[in-house]
Scaffold this motif. Sequence first.
Motif, PDB file in Angstrom:
ATOM      1  N   VAL B  16       6.182  -3.185 -12.829  1.00  0.00           N
ATOM      2  CA  VAL B  16       6.787  -3.898 -11.700  1.00  0.00           C
ATOM      3  C   VAL B  16       6.811  -5.395 -12.005  1.00  0.00           C
ATOM      4  CG1 VAL B  16       6.127  -2.242  -9.889  1.00  0.00           C
ATOM      5  CG2 VAL B  16       4.544  -4.098 -10.501  1.00  0.00           C
ATOM      6  N   GLN B  25       6.518  -6.777  -4.913  1.00  0.00           N
ATOM      7  CA  GLN B  25       6.791  -6.228  -6.246  1.00  0.00           C
ATOM      8  C   GLN B  25       8.155  -5.557  -6.256  1.00  0.00           C
ATOM      9  OE1 GLN B  25       3.563  -3.412  -6.406  1.00  0.00           O
ATOM     10  NE2 GLN B  25       4.885  -1.688  -5.855  1.00  0.00           N
ATOM     11  N   PRO B  27      10.280  -2.612  -8.774  1.00  0.00           N
ATOM     12  CA  PRO B  27      10.258  -1.764  -9.968  1.00  0.00           C
ATOM     13  C   PRO B  27      11.305  -2.242 -10.977  1.00  0.00           C
ATOM     14  CG  PRO B  27      11.364  -0.628  -8.158  1.00  0.00           C
ATOM     15  CD  PRO B  27      10.834  -1.927  -7.602  1.00  0.00           C
TER      16      PRO B  27
END
Lengths: 319, 319
Positions: B16, B25, B27
């Motif tokens: 992340v 965060q 991905p």
Amino acid sequence: MKIASLDDGSPDGALVVVSDDLRMQRPCTDRTLRDALDMKRLVPELTEQPFDEGSCGAVLPRATQFLDGSAYVNHVDLVRRARGADMPPSFWTDPLMYQGCSTFIGPQDDITGDPDWGIDFEAEIAVITGDVPQGASADEAAGFIEYVLLINDISLRALIPDELSKGFGFVQSKPPSATSPLAVTPAALPGWDGRKLHGILHVDLNGQPFGRANAGVDMTFDFGTLIAHAAKTRPLPAGTIIGSGTISNRDADEGPGQPVARGGRGYSCIAEQRMVETILTGQAHTPFLRPGDTVKIWMQDDAGRSIFGTINQKVAPWP
Amino acid sequence: MKIASLDDGSPDGALVVVSDDLRMQRPCTDRTLRDALDMKRLVPELTEQPFDEGSCGAVLPRATQFLDGSAYVNHVDLVRRARGADMPPSFWTDPLMYQGCSTFIGPQDDITGDPDWGIDFEAEIAVITGDVPQGASADEAAGFIEYVLLINDISLRALIPDELSKGFGFVQSKPPSATSPLAVTPAALPGWDGRKLHGILHVDLNGQPFGRANAGVDMTFDFGTLIAHAAKTRPLPAGTIIGSGTISNRDADEGPGQPVARGGRGYSCIAEQRMVETILTGQAHTPFLRPGDTVKIWMQDDAGRSIFGTINQKVAPWP
């Protein structure tokens, strides 16, 4: 079962299952050996193609860890004598091991280095483990051997004394080792007794027989013991490679062994032959590797068929 | 940019990108840092979620290689004195480095070992490299630093003397190190001068300040030099981790440094505090780690915000 990783330009190569006669290959559902080890499965697909061991990269180009033992204590004794270092008696009871470079080069990749570094080969047996828990016993550890293969642990002899004198082991003096084209499961391996591999390790230098030592003889520490030593204070994740160290046989009279040309079993590295030359003649005369030199390492079954394919490397021009 | 690998149970974790304030965060298109390094890209997706550094595993659980330097020669000097070994003068000019365990544990993973092994922490700075060609100069090498992070190089002091006396470096005495939750690109790193990281490395032992050394001070060999040392005889593939060794500052009077409790910068490992105790009082009194002990390692920016998150480990019950 035999497996290989084709060098397709990707960092981990392309996993294939290879027929016992090394003629055909099949791709696998998991594209790389690393993926297959992670998934704890090996599923070959049905399509078959001709196998060419020349297309192989390292079996596991990026091992999870690499720990290289010195299980043939005869070799350790000779190499230490060659550099004027004594061997403590504990070396016969406590395995010697170092953390090696965890990346590997292919079986036909050039050896690249300055000839002044004293380039040498070391022909070894190695195993790829599954997940080994911390504290596994030697008996337990032997059960985690997934594959057996050959490696050429390239060693830069002229760099070793200064590096070891610093006390932290090998770094510059042990660049990446090469693997054999194939790795073989223990069940499919002639001469495997569960802890050691019995059979002649063939080493040719520049087309001439150089080593014909038996890997099952004079192995003071078997693979179960080596793996357990490595796992004392850490788990070994699947894809860890454990090396045997240079194969080395004593002579029948317990002497250091004769060259192949004199009817002996020869040596699995140049340093050992040089040491024996020093003992016999007062001077080493076999040089370390120079650009253009070639080394071949292989094993064969009783019918003369190659078991792991052949490590076949040339020393590249320098610089 | 800051990155982390969430511990999702997979061997390499889930990559992340983390916001500078460590709150959110995203991905990435490549599921793991290893994949992103292989693809030479880092493509965060648009979806954002809250970030919890407690969900992080090691940034790179399976490094391609791990080579750990001893760049703070003051530390080497003190630790060697502590075990009664002299330090050769060449240690001030030729980097000391060992091949370490290439797998890493998470920032909150327990430290697991027998207390009789003399469990110690070592707080270090480390870098993750891109592809470094063999023979790169120190200047060139510094250009291949992709990420900077913290590591806790767990060391088993009671196993070190016997192991080093065998001459092949650390194996059992250096189990896997832990990484910080986050790694940070050089461009996003306050205090990064291109070769060194300037700033206070905070170490707390059992909730008390233990170390406040400045990582930019007394670093005899910078990261460019360390990477070039490692790359002399081999290329370093992307995902190689190079460690600084234990951060260690001399005192203003060139003495070995005072504990934090006496107004000094303290130490980044227990062994060093014990050595100084021996110098000051004739005897070491700080014990090595026992089950239940905790160690925290972190850095913060001028505004007091955490840069890499916190390594926060407890010693597990044994056995």
